[in-house]
Design an enzyme around this catalytic site. Structure first.
Site, mmCIF file in Angstrom:
data_model
loop_
_atom_site.group_PDB
_atom_site.id
_atom_site.type_symbol
_atom_site.label_atom_id
_atom_site.label_comp_id
_atom_site.label_asym_id
_atom_site.label_seq_id
_atom_site.Cartn_x
_atom_site.Cartn_y
_atom_site.Cartn_z
ATOM 1 N N ASP A 138 3.707 -8.011 8.080
ATOM 2 C CA ASP A 138 3.225 -7.649 6.556
ATOM 3 C C ASP A 138 3.951 -7.170 5.577
ATOM 4 O O ASP A 138 5.144 -8.151 5.172
ATOM 5 C CB ASP A 138 2.730 -6.379 7.538
ATOM 6 C CG ASP A 138 1.163 -6.457 7.081
ATOM 7 O OD1 ASP A 138 0.984 -6.125 5.903
ATOM 8 O OD2 ASP A 138 -0.137 -6.542 7.630
ATOM 9 N N HIS A 199 -0.142 -1.342 3.504
ATOM 10 C CA HIS A 199 -0.303 -2.823 4.363
ATOM 11 C C HIS A 199 -0.400 -2.606 5.689
ATOM 12 O O HIS A 199 -0.674 -2.180 6.601
ATOM 13 C CB HIS A 199 -1.383 -3.524 3.414
ATOM 14 C CG HIS A 199 -1.747 -4.752 4.065
ATOM 15 N ND1 HIS A 199 -2.039 -5.593 5.521
ATOM 16 C CD2 HIS A 199 -2.979 -4.953 4.007
ATOM 17 C CE1 HIS A 199 -2.653 -6.491 5.949
ATOM 18 N NE2 HIS A 199 -3.627 -5.605 4.742
ATOM 19 N N SER A 404 -7.838 -7.787 8.092
ATOM 20 C CA SER A 404 -6.596 -7.687 8.856
ATOM 21 C C SER A 404 -6.668 -6.713 9.387
ATOM 22 O O SER A 404 -5.752 -6.213 10.066
ATOM 23 C CB SER A 404 -5.855 -6.961 7.253
ATOM 24 O OG SER A 404 -5.740 -8.251 6.605
#
Length: 466
Positions: A138, A199, A404
């Site tokens: 990520d 994220h 996600s």
């Protein structure tokens, strides 16, 4: 609890690492970088015609090769070479809907509907994932977050940048303002695998935030998190023709990270990233073949590859469209559900393309998701997890939606399963999660595959030897 609407709303969408192609990648020397699939003996022949083999993946069946940009045809003609593709440079498309709560010192489990519907809390009476390792591919994982640091294995964390694998600390680029790429980046000294956007920390918290009264709890709260950062800032041309610093990666970086996760023995590799829907003709091209070989090699070595299904509201069953990496055989493809167990409005779907559904946040429509009149009113029908406070106005937790957010729910359950039976193969772990899912008859559901995951049901079945 007070929520303040520091909301980024650029049109309705979801928080997902959707990577669009912005060109081909080059090596530092100026040579081109290629992703090559090959049979036995090809490596030496490739080097004899003037190319350098930088990495061998999937037992040498996938090679990361560098050489002249105008000699791709020569590379294709080498004996044993199956496919040749220029390494693609990919840019992150920013989340378009998110909001951060004012958490103060309050415990946040009551706001984690995702853990409640999957019965993760009850599953923790059986196992908490101790001994399992979850790799997060990520934007990085925050190395200083109180709700992440206790479970973060910094020594095994890595940065994958421009075809190289880097560890330790050094200078990294971070955004001046994560909501305005035109303001550029600044350089700080930090662990190379640290989060540069937010994220990855959100994903990591969903999977394995510890039970330490710092805010939330992850699906596998005693599993180890390893940050495999594949996104980094680089200059790209935006739609206005301006050069701006944007989050980028390459296909080679992603493939290297998958292979690294398997080499270090990760129980699951979470990939909350992917491409937009692709045309069917590209299934036989080099990138798809390379992904398939690397993912299937990782699976054989014991690492379950969990991938988000994508946020394009697309039927991946009809018309031959697909997305990478979730559509690759061997990857466990995860769609997103809301608090009521229904498919979220943005999630991709399709019979044969979705293995399971998992909480990703939001309801079946945009209007319902933004309503204040539902059981979980906006923004609480989103998924709450950890974020770096330096990018979120000092807040340590935020609400995101997206496939996600669904994928790490599944990766966390994989950690729970492996903590009960470390000898289960990756395929058996996937089967256990599918068999423990609820709300679908078999694997026929285009929305949820085998059903929405249920942590308690899964670990009970594994504990009972079913």
């Amino acid at each position: 609890m007070t929520h303040y609407r520091r909301t980024v709303l650029k049109g309705i969408g979801s928080a997902g690492l959707i990577a669009s192609v912005v060109g081909t990648a080059s090596a530092g020397s100026g040579d081109a970088r290629y992703v090559v699939t090959a049979g036995g003996g090809a490596e030496k022949r490739i080097e004899r015609v003037g190319f350098a083999v930088r990495h061998r993946l999937a037992d040498g069946s996938v090679l990361i090769v560098e050489g002249p940009a105008d000699e791709g045809s020569a590379l294709k003609s080498v004996g044993g070479v199956r496919t040749v593709a220029r390494d693609l440079r990919l840019a992150f498309e920013e989340p378009v809907l998110e909001t951060a709560p004012d958490t103060e010192d309050e415990a946040l489990y009551d706001l984690q509907w995702d853990k409640q519907v999957t019965r993760a809390g009850a599953a923790h009476d059986i196992t908490t994932g101790e001994g399992a390792t979850l790799a997060i591919l990520d934007t990085g994982v925050d190395h200083d977050h109180p709700d992440l640091t206790p479970n973060l294995d910094a020594d095994r964390s890595r940065l994958f940048r421009a075809g190289e694998i880097r560890d330790g600390s050094g200078e990294i680029e971070v955004p001046v303002d994560r909501n305005d790429e035109r303001k550029g980046t600044t350089t700080i000294e930090a662990p190379l695998a640290d989060d540069v956007y937010g994220h990855g920390s959100h994903v990591g918290g969903i999977a394995a935030a510890p039970r330490n009264d710092a805010g939330i709890v992850g699906t596998a709260p005693d599993a180890s998190l390893v940050s495999l950062r594949v996104f980094y800032y680089d200059e790209v041309e935006n739609e206005d023709g301006e050069l701006v610093s944007s989050l980028t990666t390459t296909t080679a970086d992603i493939l290297l990270a998958i292979d690294f996760a398997a080499r270090m023995g990760a129980d699951a590799a979470n990939m909350s990233l992917g491409t937009p829907p692709l045309p069917p003709k590209s299934r036989s091209e080099g990138m798809h073949v390379a992904y398939q070989r690397v993912i299937q090699s990782a699976t054989r070595r014991g690492t379950l590859v969990v991938a988000s299904a994508g946020n394009a509201e697309t039927d991946l069953q009809h018309g031959g469209q697909y997305s990478l990496p979730n559509s690759v055989p061997g990857a466990m493809s995860v769609s997103a559900t809301g608090p009521n167990g229904e498919l979220s409005f943005y999630s991709n779907y399709g019979t044969g393309e979705i293995d399971v559904g998992a909480p990703g946040g939001a309801y079946e429509t945009t209007e319902k998701s933004l309503s204040g009149e539902t059981e979980w009113p906006y923004p609480t029908n989103f998924v709450l997890s950890t974020v770096p406070p330096e990018y979120y106005g000092g807040q340590t937790h935020a609400y995101f939606i997206g496939t996600s957010m669904a994928a790490p729910q599944v990766a966390g359950i994989a950690g729970l399963v492996r903590s009960i039976d470390p000898d289960l193969s990756a395929n058996r772990v996937e089967q256990a999660i599918a068999h423990g899912a609820v709300g679908s008859n078999g694997r026929s559901s285009p929305d949820l595959g085998a059903g929405r995951v249920d942590a308690l049901n899964t670990v009970e079945r594994v504990s009972d030897g079913r």
